[in-house]
Design a protein around this motif. Structure first.
Motif, mmCIF file in Angstrom:
data_model
loop_
_atom_site.group_PDB
_atom_site.id
_atom_site.type_symbol
_atom_site.label_atom_id
_atom_site.label_comp_id
_atom_site.label_asym_id
_atom_site.label_seq_id
_atom_site.Cartn_x
_atom_site.Cartn_y
_atom_site.Cartn_z
ATOM 1 N N ILE A 69 0.626 -1.008 0.072
ATOM 2 C CA ILE A 69 0.025 -0.131 -0.004
ATOM 3 C C ILE A 69 0.561 1.400 0.169
ATOM 4 C CG2 ILE A 69 -1.931 0.935 1.191
ATOM 5 C CD1 ILE A 69 -2.521 -1.269 2.911
ATOM 6 N N CYS A 70 0.982 1.572 -0.855
ATOM 7 C CA CYS A 70 1.842 2.975 -0.730
ATOM 8 C C CYS A 70 0.399 5.121 -0.119
ATOM 9 C CB CYS A 70 1.950 3.352 -2.535
ATOM 10 S SG CYS A 70 2.922 2.333 -2.724
ATOM 11 N N PRO A 71 0.500 5.330 0.817
ATOM 12 C CA PRO A 71 0.010 6.127 0.982
ATOM 13 C C PRO A 71 0.690 7.536 0.737
ATOM 14 C CG PRO A 71 0.234 4.543 2.834
ATOM 15 C CD PRO A 71 1.142 4.373 1.867
ATOM 16 N N ASN A 72 0.387 7.986 -0.231
ATOM 17 C CA ASN A 72 1.128 9.576 -0.736
ATOM 18 C C ASN A 72 0.391 11.286 -0.003
ATOM 19 O OD1 ASN A 72 2.762 11.068 -2.266
ATOM 20 N ND2 ASN A 72 2.341 9.702 -4.358
ATOM 21 N N ASP A 73 1.296 12.085 -0.630
ATOM 22 C CA ASP A 73 0.928 13.268 0.036
ATOM 23 C C ASP A 73 0.835 14.259 -0.599
ATOM 24 O OD1 ASP A 73 1.113 14.925 2.890
ATOM 25 O OD2 ASP A 73 1.716 13.186 3.536
ATOM 26 N N MET B 229 -1.099 7.632 -10.810
ATOM 27 C CA MET B 229 -0.459 7.807 -11.984
ATOM 28 C C MET B 229 0.179 6.521 -12.571
ATOM 29 S SD MET B 229 -2.291 11.285 -14.017
ATOM 30 C CE MET B 229 -0.492 11.731 -14.100
ATOM 31 N N PRO B 230 -1.029 5.748 -13.601
ATOM 32 C CA PRO B 230 0.116 4.265 -14.006
ATOM 33 C C PRO B 230 1.003 4.987 -14.813
ATOM 34 C CG PRO B 230 -2.194 4.765 -15.263
ATOM 35 C CD PRO B 230 -1.826 5.545 -14.016
ATOM 36 N N PRO B 231 2.022 4.933 -15.701
ATOM 37 C CA PRO B 231 2.792 3.230 -14.549
ATOM 38 C C PRO B 231 3.089 3.045 -13.371
ATOM 39 C CG PRO B 231 4.212 3.735 -16.193
ATOM 40 C CD PRO B 231 3.498 4.649 -16.416
ATOM 41 N N LEU B 232 3.393 4.015 -12.558
ATOM 42 C CA LEU B 232 4.210 4.401 -11.373
ATOM 43 C C LEU B 232 3.698 4.490 -10.165
ATOM 44 C CD1 LEU B 232 5.852 7.587 -12.682
ATOM 45 C CD2 LEU B 232 7.265 5.709 -13.050
ATOM 46 N N SER B 233 2.104 4.342 -10.214
ATOM 47 C CA SER B 233 0.874 3.651 -9.707
ATOM 48 C C SER B 233 1.456 3.529 -8.171
ATOM 49 C CB SER B 233 0.462 2.249 -10.134
ATOM 50 O OG SER B 233 -0.070 2.420 -11.561
ATOM 51 N N THR B 234 2.225 4.748 -7.628
ATOM 52 C CA THR B 234 2.767 4.752 -7.000
ATOM 53 C C THR B 234 1.789 5.576 -5.785
ATOM 54 O OG1 THR B 234 4.117 6.333 -7.068
ATOM 55 C CG2 THR B 234 4.896 4.058 -6.116
ATOM 56 N N GLY B 235 0.624 5.269 -5.692
ATOM 57 C CA GLY B 235 -0.033 6.976 -4.696
ATOM 58 C C GLY B 235 -1.439 6.065 -4.121
ATOM 59 N N ASP B 236 -1.943 5.618 -2.680
ATOM 60 C CA ASP B 236 -2.920 4.956 -3.125
ATOM 61 C C ASP B 236 -3.804 5.723 -2.039
ATOM 62 O OD1 ASP B 236 -2.051 2.834 -4.068
ATOM 63 O OD2 ASP B 236 -1.657 1.985 -2.565
ATOM 64 N N PHE B 237 -3.144 6.080 -1.092
ATOM 65 C CA PHE B 237 -4.456 7.458 -0.101
ATOM 66 C C PHE B 237 -4.242 8.405 -0.215
ATOM 67 C CE2 PHE B 237 -6.194 7.783 3.674
ATOM 68 C CZ PHE B 237 -7.935 7.354 3.716
ATOM 69 N N VAL B 238 -4.974 9.517 -0.379
ATOM 70 C CA VAL B 238 -4.157 10.708 0.104
ATOM 71 C C VAL B 238 -5.160 11.911 0.179
ATOM 72 C CG1 VAL B 238 -2.707 13.354 -0.870
ATOM 73 C CG2 VAL B 238 -2.516 11.327 -1.661
ATOM 74 N N ILE B 239 -5.229 11.896 1.486
ATOM 75 C CA ILE B 239 -5.694 12.913 2.047
ATOM 76 C C ILE B 239 -5.820 14.629 2.513
ATOM 77 C CG2 ILE B 239 -7.744 11.717 3.188
ATOM 78 C CD1 ILE B 239 -6.988 11.085 5.916
ATOM 79 N N CYS B 240 -4.009 14.282 3.441
ATOM 80 C CA CYS B 240 -4.117 16.228 3.268
ATOM 81 C C CYS B 240 -2.911 15.858 4.312
ATOM 82 C CB CYS B 240 -5.065 16.792 5.351
ATOM 83 S SG CYS B 240 -4.571 15.992 6.193
ATOM 84 N N MET B 241 -2.161 16.773 3.989
ATOM 85 C CA MET B 241 -1.018 17.702 4.224
ATOM 86 C C MET B 241 -0.466 16.618 5.647
ATOM 87 S SD MET B 241 0.545 20.150 2.857
ATOM 88 C CE MET B 241 2.387 20.822 2.949
ATOM 89 N N GLY B 242 0.944 15.780 5.552
ATOM 90 C CA GLY B 242 1.570 14.641 6.240
ATOM 91 C C GLY B 242 0.468 13.066 6.608
ATOM 92 N N SER B 243 -0.343 13.630 6.194
ATOM 93 C CA SER B 243 -1.600 12.497 6.031
ATOM 94 C C SER B 243 -0.698 11.108 5.877
ATOM 95 C CB SER B 243 -2.423 12.104 5.392
ATOM 96 O OG SER B 243 -2.494 12.004 3.672
ATOM 97 N N SER B 244 -0.008 10.476 4.587
ATOM 98 C CA SER B 244 1.224 10.032 4.183
ATOM 99 C C SER B 244 1.390 9.170 5.559
ATOM 100 C CB SER B 244 1.939 10.121 3.210
ATOM 101 O OG SER B 244 3.001 10.860 4.074
ATOM 102 N N VAL B 245 1.953 9.513 6.358
ATOM 103 C CA VAL B 245 2.906 9.376 7.899
ATOM 104 C C VAL B 245 2.253 8.442 8.033
ATOM 105 C CG1 VAL B 245 5.050 9.911 9.568
ATOM 106 C CG2 VAL B 245 4.761 10.704 7.140
ATOM 107 N N SER B 246 1.033 9.555 9.272
ATOM 108 C CA SER B 246 -0.259 8.621 9.993
ATOM 109 C C SER B 246 -0.918 7.244 9.569
ATOM 110 C CB SER B 246 -0.609 10.046 10.114
ATOM 111 O OG SER B 246 -0.513 11.241 10.265
ATOM 112 N N THR B 247 -1.251 8.030 8.095
ATOM 113 C CA THR B 247 -1.991 6.599 7.645
ATOM 114 C C THR B 247 -1.357 5.437 7.807
ATOM 115 O OG1 THR B 247 -1.935 7.701 5.541
ATOM 116 C CG2 THR B 247 -3.644 7.787 5.932
#
Ligand code: SF4
Ligand code: SF4
Lengths: 199, 616
Positions: free
Chosen positions: B395-399, B408-426
């Motif tokens: 799973i790749c949470p992104n920010d 976006m494909p083909p890199l597809s490295t962003g599964d969940f983004v909600i707000c600044m800093g959320s990648s770490v806490s999620t």
């Protein structure tokens, strides 16, 4: 001046912002009110940049679908995409040099034939000036001057009632000294090209 | 001299809305300004930052909006005119200090700008921040045009000083990013050194103090209502008995529509520019003069609900309309034609839509989605992570930043983004809730903004994920603003410190920290594999300057690559990394030498070694 609504569409990095600023400056010289609005943000990463310029007495600064009096497109496919802003009364000026989106570059999506694009634009609007602004800009000595070439063509059509002199003065005020000569030449060549394309 | 510092009252000049706002602050004698960059507010701070280099203005890019507001609150309580600006979602981050600062108040003028983004041109949501004014009990002003935005600021400062309260100034993207002629006014002298007078019964918000302050806040709100009643920003135009109430840019759409429809003599417009608290008596008097009212406001039915409540109190039963399935939407932004159509519909005016063009026979035109720039180091990092995690269920949470585009494909490295800093806490959450491997991404600026706290949490709770910090040396997305990890000397500014991310992460207690240079692809993949194998929190710092920024500082000279005849046409480069410099010409991969910067990522992933520096 009666309200005139101009839409410019370009790909990020084509100098659409400078073109708008030059027209704004020309409006100041001509004593015409003007309001402009542009879309920033993610567009900087290779997306489409659209500016709306409203000259004259209206107070809004954005242009609804079907309400552009003039459409200037810096990239042919983007000009066609923006046709929803036009009506049968709209004047269109477009570059014919293409910049296919990377989606096309990598085989995921189609880019229409330039001939098809110009035919459709011509059929559906009041008049089309289509020039290879990239080739003309190169001739003027700077591929960066595509925007100014198209301004030259726009002014030649008379669709925007500004004098050539005002716009040249505006270019002088808004251009960095190192690019001035090339831009003035680009403007003249664009003006001439539009003349020939109409003939 | 900076063009916005010119002391030339009466000069007419074309300005971007954000430049006009910065100029307005200067004319008002602002002495202290803070921000965290966020579109559509970024150019306000850029201009103030530049001006601070040439004047006595103090300006800072703070680590986040909460910090910016707290820094500003101290200055405004030391007697300095203070300006704090942010995008709409930034005010969520600053909401905690905001709500209590409303109790404490200020001793000198303080204006807090919130730049809302209806239609989400560059944001993750389109919240309507007028509710923050209501929530906090703070006065709110809303300009309708670029020129008015400039002029409103001085009055906002005056208002703030009169009430000893921060004032919220709300703009929308269409004000921030419009250009119009503006006339310069005189520049007020700044007061640049203040003094803080101790006043614990106002400034130390222990419960016993705050109980008293809440009472005072409500008293101030009553006084504010009187000012709103009398404000020149709330005015009535026209004399008809059909009423329109409008705010912000909608006011101009309404004005134009009334002219276009030729119903000037039938319409009366109430423009709301001082929108919290609403001018109750003015609105009631307006309603009494009307037989039908339409409320035009982008976003939520903020005015509409208040107007209906006022009507109820007065026993006024005329139709009052606004948001509905046939009239105005709560979604996106409005435009002049749409407002015209709804006005005609609501008031039963004859109206035919302008003929638009039939687009049914247009050929398919490929979309032009935004993409990471040619030579962007994020592309290399995403690629390396994907390769390192090959075959793993990740799973790749992104920010929030340019790198969000990695989804976006083909890199597809962003599964969940909600707000600044959320990648770490999620990531903390995902790692506990699932058995999947979590690899998350955050930019350096965003890490300072609010990633650190999530990482502290992860260390303490012993979570299990890999965080990739994309350290490109700048806040790239919003236009290259500095952050605490930036080398300011390189940007030509002295007098700044610098926080080293690697040291910081180690000090937080992360046990597995590695640094990669993402354009060294093989080495990066090996290092990432090791980090992924670690049980616990591991951090990878991927260091490589933003290419756009490096080019602007002339730190990098583009050196284009080409595809040679060795290419066997399997297109692994294209399918793997979609650099925008690639294109296909007669079935063969080519590289556009005008845009290729020579990062050599594609050259390293080409199994045939077919991609080489272009020979001149
Ligand atoms: S601006 Fe910098 S960080 Fe953003 S996509 Fe371009 S190169 Fe990458
Ligand atoms: S070297 Fe390859 S990946 Fe890098 S910018 Fe050029 S084409 Fe793109």
């Amino acid at each position: 001046m009666e309200t005139t609504r101009l839409v410019i569409v370009a790909v990020g990095g084509q100098g659409n912002l400078l073109a708008s600023k030059v027209l704004g400056e020309a409006a100041l010289i001509e004593g015409v009110e003007v309001r402009m609005s542009e879309i920033h943000g993610m567009a900087q990463r290779g997306g489409v940049v659209e500016s709306a310029i409203v000259f004259g007495n209206a107070t809004s600064s954005i242009i609804s679908d079907g309400e552009a009096d003039i459409l200037v497109g810096f990239e042919p496919a983007e000009t066609l995409r923006a046709i929803k802003r036009c009506s049968a009364k709209t004047h269109v000026i477009t570059n014919t040099a293409t910049l296919p989106p990377f989606t096309v570059g990598i085989g995921k999506g189609a880019y229409p034939e330039v001939d098809t694009i110009t035919r459709l634009l011509k059929e559906k609007t009041a008049g089309l000036v289509a020039i290879d602004a990239m080739a003309i800009a190169r001739e003027a000595g700077s591929p960066m001057s595509v925007n100014i070439v198209l301004l030259g063509a726009l002014i030649q059509t008379g669709a925007l009632g500004f004098s050539k002199e005002s716009v040249i003065e505006a270019i002088k005020r808004r251009t960095k000294p190192a690019f001035l000569d090339k831009n003035l030449k680009a403007f003249d060549l664009g003006f001439e090209a539009a003349l020939n394309s109409a003939a | 001299m900076h063009k916005l510092l010119k002391d030339s009252p009466g000069e007419k000049i074309m300005l971007l809305g954000n430049e006009a706002i910065a100029r307005g602050a200067v004319e008002a004698g602002v002495a202290f300004a803070t921000t965290y960059p966020g579109t559509p507010s970024s150019e306000i701070s850029l201009n103030l930052f530049q001006m601070s280099q040439e004047s006595d203005l103090y300006f800072e890019y703070s680590t986040n909006e909460k910090v910016a507001l707290e820094v500003a609150a101290a200055a405004a309580n030391s007697g300095l005119r203070t300006f704090c600006m942010m995008k709409h979602v930034g005010l969520n981050v600053a909401a905690d200090p905001l709500m209590t600062l409303a109790y404490v108040g200020v001793t000198a003028g303080m204006v807090i700008l919130t730049a809302d983004d209806p239609a989400m041109f560059s944001s993750q949501n389109e919240q309507d921040n007028r509710y923050y004014a209501k929530f906090g009990g703070l006065p709110m002003l809303e300009p309708s045009s670029v020129a008015e935005a400039k002029d409103m600021i001085e009055q906002a400062f005056d208002l703030s000083e009169e009430l000893k309260q921060p004032v919220l100034l709300r703009t929308t993207t269409r004000i921030n990013h419009s250009n119009a002629f503006v006339t310069f006014g005189a520049i007020k002298a700044q007061k640049t050194k203040g003094r803080f007078e101790r006043d614990p019964m106002r400034c130390v918000t222990v419960p016993a103090v705050s109980r008293g302050l809440h009472v005072k806040l409500l008293e101030k709100l009553e006084k504010t209502r009187d000012l709103s009643e009398a404000s020149c920003f709330n005015f009535v135009q026209g004399k008809g008995d059909l009423g329109i109430i409008a705010n912000g840019v909608s006011f101009h759409y309404a004005q134009d529509a009334v002219t276009d429809l030729g119903i000037e003599d039938k319409i009366r417009i109430l423009r709301m520019g001082f929108s919290n608290p609403m001018p109750e008596n003015k609105i009631k008097a307006f309603l009494k003069a009307c037989t039908r009212v339409l409320v035009i406001e982008e976003g939520e039915p903020f005015m509409e609900e208040a107007v209906k409540a006022f009507a109820q109190e007065e026993g006024i039963t005329i139709p009052i309309q606004g948001k509905s399935s046939t009239l105005f939407s709560r979604l996106s932004e409005y435009d002049p034609a749409m407002v015209r159509e709804k006005i005609a519909l609501c008031f039963g005016v004859e109206y035919t839509r302008p003929e638009t063009i039939d687009v049914s026979d247009l050929p398919e035109i490929a979309n032009r989605p935004p993409n990471l720039c040619s030579g962007c180091s994020h592309r290399a990092t995403f690629y390396a992570v994907q390769k390192a995690a090959d075959g793993m269920d990740i799973i790749c949470p992104n920010d929030i930043g340019c790198y969000t585009l990695g989804f976006m494909p083909p890199l597809s490295t962003g599964d969940f983004v909600i707000c600044m800093g959320s990648s770490v806490s999620t990531s903390c959450g995902f790692s506990k809730a699932t058995d999947q491997k979590v690899v998350s991404f955050i930019g350096d600026s965003t890490f300072f903004h609010s990633g650190i706290t999530g990482l502290v949490n992860a260390v303490f709770n012993n979570h299990n994920f890999t965080l990739v910090i994309l350290e490109n040396g700048i806040t790239a997305m919003t236009g290259h603003q500095p952050h605490p990890g930036v080398d300011m000397e390189q940007m030509g500014h002295s007098g700044y410190g610098r926080v080293n991310i690697e040291n910081l992460v180690k000090v937080l207690g992360v046990e597995h920290v590695s640094v990669i240079k993402p354009f060294k692809v093989k080495k990066s993949i090996d290092t990432i594999k090791e980090a992924l194998a670690f049980k616990g929190v591991s951090v990878i710092i991927s260091q490589e300057p933003c290419i756009l920024f490096a080019k602007s500082l002339k730190l990098k000279k583009p050196r284009p690559f080409e595809v040679t005849d060795k290419c066997t046409d399997h297109k692994e480069c294209i399918n793997g990394i979609v650099c925008p410099s690639f294109y296909i010409d007669e079935g063969r991969v080519k590289i556009d030498a005008d845009t290729c910067v020579g990062c050599a990522l594609c050259a390293q992933i080409c199994p045939e070694n077919a991609i080489r520096p272009l020979k001149k």
